[in-house]
Design a protein around this motif. Structure first.
Motif, PDB file in Angstrom:
ATOM      1  N   GLU A 225      94.182-142.391  51.330  1.00 25.11           N
ATOM      2  CA  GLU A 225      92.765-142.525  51.667  1.00 25.11           C
ATOM      3  C   GLU A 225      91.923-141.393  51.078  1.00 25.11           C
ATOM      4  N   GLY A 226      92.270-141.016  49.859  1.00 28.49           N
ATOM      5  CA  GLY A 226      91.527-139.978  49.163  1.00 28.49           C
ATOM      6  C   GLY A 226      91.903-138.557  49.537  1.00 28.49           C
ATOM      7  N   CYS A 227      92.831-138.375  50.486  1.00 28.12           N
ATOM      8  CA  CYS A 227      93.236-137.035  50.932  1.00 28.12           C
ATOM      9  C   CYS A 227      94.585-136.646  50.333  1.00 28.12           C
ATOM     10  N   PRO A 228      94.641-135.571  49.541  1.00 31.05           N
ATOM     11  CA  PRO A 228      95.947-135.076  49.087  1.00 31.05           C
ATOM     12  C   PRO A 228      96.742-134.559  50.284  1.00 31.05           C
ATOM     13  N   ILE A 229      98.035-134.834  50.302  1.00 35.50           N
ATOM     14  CA  ILE A 229      98.894-134.397  51.405  1.00 35.50           C
ATOM     15  C   ILE A 229     100.159-133.779  50.819  1.00 35.50           C
ATOM     16  N   GLU A 230     100.519-132.602  51.346  1.00 35.81           N
ATOM     17  CA  GLU A 230     101.727-131.909  50.912  1.00 35.81           C
ATOM     18  C   GLU A 230     102.597-131.613  52.129  1.00 35.81           C
ATOM     19  N   GLY A 231     103.775-131.027  51.853  1.00 34.83           N
ATOM     20  CA  GLY A 231     104.601-130.564  52.958  1.00 34.83           C
ATOM     21  C   GLY A 231     105.983-131.177  52.969  1.00 34.83           C
TER      22      GLY A 231
ATOM     23  N   LYS B 101      92.879-145.422  65.943  1.00 37.18           N
ATOM     24  CA  LYS B 101      91.692-145.793  65.173  1.00 37.18           C
ATOM     25  C   LYS B 101      91.403-144.786  64.067  1.00 37.18           C
ATOM     26  N   SER B 102      92.127-143.684  64.037  1.00 34.13           N
ATOM     27  CA  SER B 102      91.859-142.662  63.030  1.00 34.13           C
ATOM     28  C   SER B 102      92.109-143.209  61.632  1.00 34.13           C
ATOM     29  N   ARG B 103      91.397-142.657  60.677  1.00 35.82           N
ATOM     30  CA  ARG B 103      91.556-143.140  59.298  1.00 35.82           C
ATOM     31  C   ARG B 103      92.999-142.937  58.825  1.00 35.82           C
ATOM     32  N   ILE B 104      93.564-141.768  59.128  1.00 32.17           N
ATOM     33  CA  ILE B 104      94.949-141.479  58.763  1.00 32.17           C
ATOM     34  C   ILE B 104      95.705-141.050  60.012  1.00 32.17           C
ATOM     35  N   LEU B 105      96.803-141.688  60.283  1.00 29.40           N
ATOM     36  CA  LEU B 105      97.674-141.312  61.400  1.00 29.40           C
ATOM     37  C   LEU B 105      98.996-140.812  60.834  1.00 29.40           C
ATOM     38  N   VAL B 106      99.370-139.593  61.211  1.00 30.12           N
ATOM     39  CA  VAL B 106     100.668-139.026  60.835  1.00 30.12           C
ATOM     40  C   VAL B 106     101.541-139.074  62.082  1.00 30.12           C
ATOM     41  N   MET B 107     102.633-139.821  62.023  1.00 23.32           N
ATOM     42  CA  MET B 107     103.459-139.970  63.217  1.00 23.32           C
ATOM     43  C   MET B 107     104.944-139.939  62.870  1.00 23.32           C
TER      44      MET B 107
ATOM     45  N   PRO C 191      87.293-140.681  64.503  1.00 27.61           N
ATOM     46  CA  PRO C 191      88.529-139.942  64.212  1.00 27.61           C
ATOM     47  C   PRO C 191      88.937-140.105  62.749  1.00 27.61           C
ATOM     48  N   GLU C 192      89.270-139.005  62.097  1.00 21.29           N
ATOM     49  CA  GLU C 192      89.652-139.037  60.696  1.00 21.29           C
ATOM     50  C   GLU C 192      91.158-138.875  60.511  1.00 21.29           C
ATOM     51  N   ILE C 193      91.727-137.835  61.129  1.00 19.02           N
ATOM     52  CA  ILE C 193      93.161-137.554  60.984  1.00 19.02           C
ATOM     53  C   ILE C 193      93.759-137.330  62.364  1.00 19.02           C
ATOM     54  N   ALA C 194      94.878-137.968  62.630  1.00 16.94           N
ATOM     55  CA  ALA C 194      95.590-137.781  63.898  1.00 16.94           C
ATOM     56  C   ALA C 194      97.060-137.467  63.601  1.00 16.94           C
ATOM     57  N   PHE C 195      97.655-136.632  64.455  1.00 18.97           N
ATOM     58  CA  PHE C 195      99.042-136.205  64.275  1.00 18.97           C
ATOM     59  C   PHE C 195      99.737-136.280  65.629  1.00 18.97           C
ATOM     60  N   THR C 196     100.876-136.936  65.687  1.00 20.42           N
ATOM     61  CA  THR C 196     101.512-137.149  66.992  1.00 20.42           C
ATOM     62  C   THR C 196     102.472-136.038  67.411  1.00 20.42           C
TER      63      THR C 196
ATOM     64  N   SER D 216     107.457-151.154  64.068  1.00 18.02           N
ATOM     65  CA  SER D 216     107.314-152.495  63.520  1.00 18.02           C
ATOM     66  C   SER D 216     106.866-153.485  64.589  1.00 18.02           C
ATOM     67  N   ARG D 217     107.457-153.374  65.778  1.00 16.65           N
ATOM     68  CA  ARG D 217     107.133-154.300  66.867  1.00 16.65           C
ATOM     69  C   ARG D 217     105.697-154.136  67.351  1.00 16.65           C
ATOM     70  N   LEU D 218     105.186-152.892  67.291  1.00 19.57           N
ATOM     71  CA  LEU D 218     103.843-152.595  67.798  1.00 19.57           C
ATOM     72  C   LEU D 218     102.813-152.442  66.676  1.00 19.57           C
ATOM     73  N   ALA D 219     103.176-152.900  65.488  1.00 21.70           N
ATOM     74  CA  ALA D 219     102.316-152.685  64.315  1.00 21.70           C
ATOM     75  C   ALA D 219     100.913-153.260  64.496  1.00 21.70           C
ATOM     76  N   HIS D 220     100.788-154.323  65.278  1.00 17.68           N
ATOM     77  CA  HIS D 220      99.475-154.958  65.453  1.00 17.68           C
ATOM     78  C   HIS D 220      98.485-154.061  66.190  1.00 17.68           C
ATOM     79  N   ARG D 221      98.976-153.012  66.842  1.00 14.22           N
ATOM     80  CA  ARG D 221      98.092-152.117  67.596  1.00 14.22           C
ATOM     81  C   ARG D 221      97.481-151.020  66.728  1.00 14.22           C
ATOM     82  N   PHE D 222      98.010-150.826  65.536  1.00 17.58           N
ATOM     83  CA  PHE D 222      97.504-149.775  64.665  1.00 17.58           C
ATOM     84  C   PHE D 222      96.264-150.273  63.918  1.00 17.58           C
ATOM     85  N   LEU D 223      95.147-149.607  64.147  1.00 12.82           N
ATOM     86  CA  LEU D 223      93.903-149.941  63.462  1.00 12.82           C
ATOM     87  C   LEU D 223      93.578-148.921  62.373  1.00 12.82           C
ATOM     88  N   ASN D 224      94.534-148.070  62.069  1.00 10.56           N
ATOM     89  CA  ASN D 224      94.346-147.017  61.077  1.00 10.56           C
ATOM     90  C   ASN D 224      94.271-147.599  59.671  1.00 10.56           C
ATOM     91  N   LYS D 225      93.595-146.876  58.784  1.00 14.49           N
ATOM     92  CA  LYS D 225      93.599-147.246  57.376  1.00 14.49           C
ATOM     93  C   LYS D 225      94.970-146.984  56.761  1.00 14.49           C
TER      94      LYS D 225
END
Length: 363
Positions: free
Chosen positions: A27-33, A189-195, A166-171, A221-230
């Motif tokens: 989503e346009g954000c570089p990610i490292e790590g 609902k965050s644009r990017i969810l890291v989980m 919300p833009e970025i979320a981390f679990t 996979s079973r709960l995939a329909h609940r994710f509204l993230n990009k």
């Protein structure tokens, strides 16, 4: 050696390393790590100078201004004092570290021990947060809202209401229960969810994942329909797996799994509010055409039940004959782009006649 640490006068930014790194861009954000369950986790968003956890403190983490710690295990905070010390050596701004209140005494103790051993200052800003507490920080490159607001103010437009999204979320480490908790709706609902997805196949069961406080790929996979993230970035895979095993497990979950009911093969996908297309290949018919999966292109007949289910067409619309039933959304003679034949006949009658005709044709 005399035991004194060597000072670094000018750090080498990660992009100048001789070994070329392939950063992930979501989503346009570089990610490292890097993230390996039980060993090290540090997920970095370099464009906004922010990292989640500090693991063993990879070099690129040193250049981040903000670090969010989600858990007190060493695979998450093992490099915390190293991170602060390296920032000091490089004469960089004192970093800001966010921790949950439950870790306050332990983290402060960790810094005290390191100060006694190394005789260094370890200057940093420690922000302690309780559950549900908010803290405002200024991040320049996360969105264009700030620049837009400035332009509006300069032009004399008064901004009365602002809406936060919300833009970025981390679990961090978590069971899949967080997905069902309404208090966590912003995360979904965050644009990017890291989980986390510690386990990915039957070698470790869902039950075992839950007992260890983790999430299994099967649950995601079973709960995939609940994710509204990009986008959803999965991390924290168990060290049991090789990279190819993880990729294969995810590919298998993405593969089409055909269902057989009463001898009829059924294909398709249905996610509320996103896409719906259910096909019966042996009868050459389908219901709805949301996002038009490949299997829909070969069907002779498609029933449209709702205006939200026609957002896609086959690459070659003339390859299918389309049927549409009349409802409060559509009336007989209503025309849409594509090769659609409108019918005023109720769906049940039309379906019964079509299925009977198709069954006779297949015998």
């Amino acid at each position: 050696m005399d035991g004194e640490s060597t000072s670094i006068s000018s750090p080498v930014p990660p992009q100048q390393n001789t070994k070329k790194k392939q950063n992930l861009i979501i989503e346009g954000c570089p990610i490292e790590g890097i993230s390996i369950a039980g060993q090290k986790t540090c997920v970095i968003f370099p464009s906004i100078k922010l990292a989640f956890n500090i693991g063993r403190c990879p070099q690129s983490a040193i250049f981040q201004e903000f670090v969010f710690i989600s858990r007190g295990h060493m695979d998450y905070i093992g490099g915390l004092t190293i991170y602060v010390e390296e920032c000091e050596k490089c004469k960089m701004k004192a970093p800001t570290i966010f921790i949950p209140n439950c870790l306050k005494e332990n983290v402060e103790g960790l810094f005290e021990v390191d100060r006694d051993i190394k005789q260094t200052g370890l200057k940093h800003n420690l922000i302690v947060l309780n559950i549900g507490e908010e803290y405002q920080i200024s991040i320049q490159n996360l969105s264009q809202d700030t620049d837009s607001n400035k332009k509006l103010n300069i032009s004399g437009v008064e901004i009365k209401n602002t809406i936060s999204t919300p833009e970025i979320a981390f679990t961090g480490d978590t069971k899949s229960d967080f997905i069902l908790d309404p208090n966590n709706s912003d995360m979904l609902k965050s644009r990017i969810l890291v989980m986390e997805s510690t386990f990915v196949h039957n070698q470790r069961s869902v039950k075992e994942a839950r007992e260890k406080g983790h999430t299994h790929l099967f649950e995601i996979s079973r709960l995939a329909h609940r994710f509204l993230n990009k986008a959803v970035l999965l991390i924290h895979f168990s060290a049991l797996y090789h990279v190819e095993e993880i990729k294969e497990a995810i590919r298998n979950k993405e593969k089409k799994q055909n269902l057989s009911v009463e001898g009829y093969q059924i294909e398709g996908i249905s996610v509320k509010g996103q896409k719906t297309c259910v096909t019966f290949p042996s009868l050459n018919l389908g219901f709805d055409i949301g996002r038009c999966p490949e299997s829909a292109v070969s069907q002779d007949f498609v029933f449209i039940s709702h205006k939200d289910h026609i957002d896609a067409r086959p690459k070659d619309p003339t390859s299918s004959r389309w049927l549409m039933w009349s409802s409060s959304l559509f009336h007989a003679g209503h025309k849409l782009d594509g090769n659609i034949l409108p019918f005023a006949t109720p769906l049940a009658d039309l379906l019964a006649r079509l299925v009977s005709r198709a069954l006779l044709a297949t015998r």
